[in-house]
Write an enzyme that holds these catalytic residues in place. Sequence first.
Site, short mmCIF file in Angstrom:
data_model
loop_
_atom_site.label_atom_id
_atom_site.label_comp_id
_atom_site.label_asym_id
_atom_site.label_seq_id
_atom_site.Cartn_x
_atom_site.Cartn_y
_atom_site.Cartn_z
N GLU A 34 33.93 -13.65 8.12
CA GLU A 34 34.64 -12.68 8.97
C GLU A 34 34.59 -11.30 8.31
O GLU A 34 35.20 -11.09 7.26
CB GLU A 34 36.10 -13.13 9.15
CG GLU A 34 36.94 -12.14 9.94
CD GLU A 34 38.43 -12.49 9.95
OE1 GLU A 34 38.78 -13.67 9.77
OE2 GLU A 34 39.23 -11.56 10.14
N ARG A 38 37.66 -2.72 9.07
CA ARG A 38 38.58 -1.82 8.38
C ARG A 38 37.84 -0.77 7.58
O ARG A 38 38.47 0.04 6.92
CB ARG A 38 39.46 -2.61 7.40
CG ARG A 38 40.36 -3.58 8.11
CD ARG A 38 41.22 -4.32 7.12
NE ARG A 38 41.57 -5.61 7.67
CZ ARG A 38 42.21 -6.55 7.01
NH1 ARG A 38 42.58 -6.34 5.77
NH2 ARG A 38 42.48 -7.69 7.60
N THR A 61 39.72 -8.14 12.49
CA THR A 61 40.53 -6.92 12.69
C THR A 61 40.02 -6.13 13.89
O THR A 61 40.00 -4.88 13.86
CB THR A 61 40.59 -6.04 11.41
OG1 THR A 61 40.57 -6.86 10.25
CG2 THR A 61 41.87 -5.21 11.38
N LYS A 121 44.76 -17.71 15.34
CA LYS A 121 44.99 -17.37 13.93
C LYS A 121 46.50 -17.19 13.76
O LYS A 121 47.09 -16.40 14.49
CB LYS A 121 44.24 -16.06 13.66
CG LYS A 121 44.64 -15.32 12.41
CD LYS A 121 43.72 -14.11 12.20
CE LYS A 121 44.25 -13.20 11.11
NZ LYS A 121 43.22 -12.28 10.60
C1 3PG Z 1 43.55 -10.77 7.23
O1 3PG Z 1 43.07 -9.69 7.42
O2 3PG Z 1 43.33 -11.73 7.97
C2 3PG Z 1 44.45 -10.92 6.08
O3 3PG Z 1 44.84 -9.67 5.62
C3 3PG Z 1 43.87 -11.68 4.96
O4 3PG Z 1 44.96 -12.05 4.23
P1 3PG Z 1 44.90 -12.26 2.66
O5 3PG Z 1 44.29 -11.01 2.09
O6 3PG Z 1 46.34 -12.44 2.26
O7 3PG Z 1 44.06 -13.47 2.40
#
Ligand code: 3PG
Length: 196
Positions: A34, A38, A61, A121
């Site tokens: 994924e 960002r 995202t 999710k």
């Molecule tokens: C995401 O973008 O799905 C989360 O910020 C990932 O979460 P983590 O950095 O706590 O694993």
Amino acid sequence: MRTSPVIPVLVIEDAATARPLAEALVKGGLRVLEVTMRTSAALDAIREMKQVPGAIVGAGTVVNTDQFEQVMKADAEFIVSPGLTERLGDAITGSGVPFLPGIATAGDLMRGLDMGLTHFKFFPAETSGGLKALKALAAPFYQAKFCPTGGITLASAPEWLAFGPVLCVGGSWITPKGASMEQVEALAREAAALAR
Ligand code: 3PG
């Protein structure tokens, strides 16, 4: 979601690092990647990673339909969003591309089910009440399957994965800042070996 127990959540600053990173992850046994929207490098990173044999590369995202259109042009193979809006949900479900929207409440879930979605999710997993909250939330929605993400680590992943409706977890721990490709491969191998 059934391909591997962990989906690495990737924040890529430099598209030149994308291909070696995907190679290390795939070699370590994590094929579903994924790439989060960002950074300005994300779209090029998706294109680069798609060159790696065995990699299944999606966009994360994705928060609006403009971004959805951009990632489709980069040939993203699945879409992950932190939440679910009618506008984004309608656009993505209409396209047929696999979609994993973020949910944290019963209302979110009901909106997703109304759109014909069944896979979600759970985000942000730990701060939304953790596994205890997901168990309570999942009980009335027997048809829903989950990929909890947010605050999950190698140490906490097994507990999440032991809960039936959890098909996989997401996390960024596999690609810590400054890690070498050898380290990423080793972290991926540990994650890929987690039991479900
Ligand atoms: C995401 O973008 O799905 C989360 O910020 C990932 O979460 P983590 O950095 O706590 O694993």
